[in-house]
Design an enzyme around this catalytic site. Structure first.
Site, PDB file in Angstrom:
ATOM      1  CB  CYS A  22      -0.908  -0.055   1.237  1.00  0.00           C
ATOM      2  SG  CYS A  22      -1.727   1.484   1.661  1.00  0.00           S
ATOM      3  CB  CYS A  28       0.373   1.715   4.089  1.00  0.00           C
ATOM      4  SG  CYS A  28      -1.342   1.193   3.999  1.00  0.00           S
TER       5      CYS A  28
END
Length: 105
Positions: free
Chosen positions: A30, A33
């Site tokens: 991600c 993230c």
């Protein structure tokens, strides 16, 4: 460094904590993230003894992500007294997380 929490120790580390706990639900693939990761590490230093800052890899540990309805990552849940007290979906500036944590201290 922020503590890695698993399905096995989530209850002990997060739900039974006597301090507020910021939980970063993330995954290695991600991009957002990875953008949030340095902010989480700074928060861990800033709130060293006042709050716990932890991370849950949703690919490896799905039980609590599912239980708390984490559908998008990164999702940050802040727990106090074993209950979700605040939530932030997506990446936000550091001050947003700081204000949320300070409100629970």
């Amino acid at each position: 460094m922020a503590i890695e929490v698993t399905d096995a120790n989530f209850e002990e580390v997060v739900l039974n904590s006597d301090k507020p706990v910021l939980v970063d639900f993330w995954a290695a693939w991600c991009g957002p993230c990875r953008m949030l990761a340095p902010i989480v590490e700074e928060l861990d230093k800033d709130f060293d003894s006042k709050a716990k800052i932890v991370k849950v890899d949703v690919d490896a540990h799905q039980e609590f992500a599912a239980k708390y309805g984490v559908r998008n990552i990164p999702t940050v849940l802040i727990f106090k007294g074993g209950e979700v007290a605040d939530k932030q979906v997506g990446v936000a500036p550091k001050n947003v997380y700081t204000e949320k944590l300070n409100a629970l201290l």
